[in-house]
Design a protein around this motif. Structure first.
Motif, PDB file in Angstrom:
ATOM      1  N   GLN A 182       0.843  -1.191   0.000  1.00 35.73           N
ATOM      2  CA  GLN A 182       0.000   0.000   0.000  1.00 35.73           C
ATOM      3  C   GLN A 182       0.877   1.240   0.000  1.00 35.73           C
ATOM      4  O   GLN A 182       1.830   1.337   0.774  1.00 35.73           O
ATOM      5  CB  GLN A 182      -0.893   0.009   1.235  1.00 35.73           C
ATOM      6  CG  GLN A 182      -1.868   1.136   1.226  1.00 35.73           C
ATOM      7  CD  GLN A 182      -2.882   0.996   2.347  1.00 35.73           C
ATOM      8  OE1 GLN A 182      -2.984  -0.041   2.960  1.00 35.73           O
ATOM      9  NE2 GLN A 182      -3.606   2.045   2.595  1.00 35.73           N
ATOM     10  N   GLU A 211      -7.258   5.807   0.462  1.00 37.55           N
ATOM     11  CA  GLU A 211      -7.103   4.520  -0.224  1.00 37.55           C
ATOM     12  C   GLU A 211      -7.847   3.389   0.478  1.00 37.55           C
ATOM     13  O   GLU A 211      -8.180   2.379  -0.139  1.00 37.55           O
ATOM     14  CB  GLU A 211      -5.617   4.139  -0.340  1.00 37.55           C
ATOM     15  CG  GLU A 211      -4.823   5.069  -1.221  1.00 37.55           C
ATOM     16  CD  GLU A 211      -4.255   6.270  -0.467  1.00 37.55           C
ATOM     17  OE1 GLU A 211      -4.477   6.393   0.756  1.00 37.55           O
ATOM     18  OE2 GLU A 211      -3.601   7.097  -1.111  1.00 37.55           O
ATOM     19  N   ASN A 248     -10.743   3.893   2.160  1.00 42.91           N
ATOM     20  CA  ASN A 248     -12.155   4.247   2.263  1.00 42.91           C
ATOM     21  C   ASN A 248     -12.924   3.555   1.138  1.00 42.91           C
ATOM     22  O   ASN A 248     -13.091   4.089   0.058  1.00 42.91           O
ATOM     23  CB  ASN A 248     -12.321   5.766   2.188  1.00 42.91           C
ATOM     24  CG  ASN A 248     -13.732   6.191   2.503  1.00 42.91           C
ATOM     25  OD1 ASN A 248     -14.564   5.384   2.896  1.00 42.91           O
ATOM     26  ND2 ASN A 248     -14.013   7.467   2.328  1.00 42.91           N
ATOM     27  N   LYS A 249     -13.366   2.345   1.412  1.00 40.13           N
ATOM     28  CA  LYS A 249     -14.075   1.532   0.421  1.00 40.13           C
ATOM     29  C   LYS A 249     -15.548   1.446   0.799  1.00 40.13           C
ATOM     30  O   LYS A 249     -15.895   1.423   1.972  1.00 40.13           O
ATOM     31  CB  LYS A 249     -13.488   0.120   0.356  1.00 40.13           C
ATOM     32  CG  LYS A 249     -12.011   0.091   0.039  1.00 40.13           C
ATOM     33  CD  LYS A 249     -11.768   0.565  -1.362  1.00 40.13           C
ATOM     34  CE  LYS A 249     -10.285   0.479  -1.694  1.00 40.13           C
ATOM     35  NZ  LYS A 249      -9.955   1.118  -2.916  1.00 40.13           N
TER      36      LYS A 249
END
Length: 69
Positions: A36, A56, A58-59
């Motif tokens: 990541q 990155e 925050n899905k």
């Protein structure tokens, strides 16, 4: 030992399935974790609202079985 076979549902229900597999040497799980790269971060108020400081991560959460509800 774990019972697992290609029997029909009726055969499994009737306990007539005789095939067994020894799974004692099988790994429990294997994970894939990609590298990541952190580029930016949220401001504190947004981070608290989203539950993460990293955009990155925050899905969207689609609920049970990946179905958007």
């Amino acid at each position: 030992m774990m019972q697992n076979c290609n029997c029909s549902q009726q055969e499994r229900t009737a306990h007539s399935c005789q095939q067994t597999f020894d799974m004692s040497n099988m790994p429990i799980a294997m994970a894939y974790v990609p590298w990541q790269h952190f580029h930016t971060t949220y401001e504190v108020d947004k981070a608290l609202a989203y539950g993460t400081i990293f955009p990155e991560l925050n899905k969207p959460f689609y609920g049970r079985r990946g179905v958007n509800r």
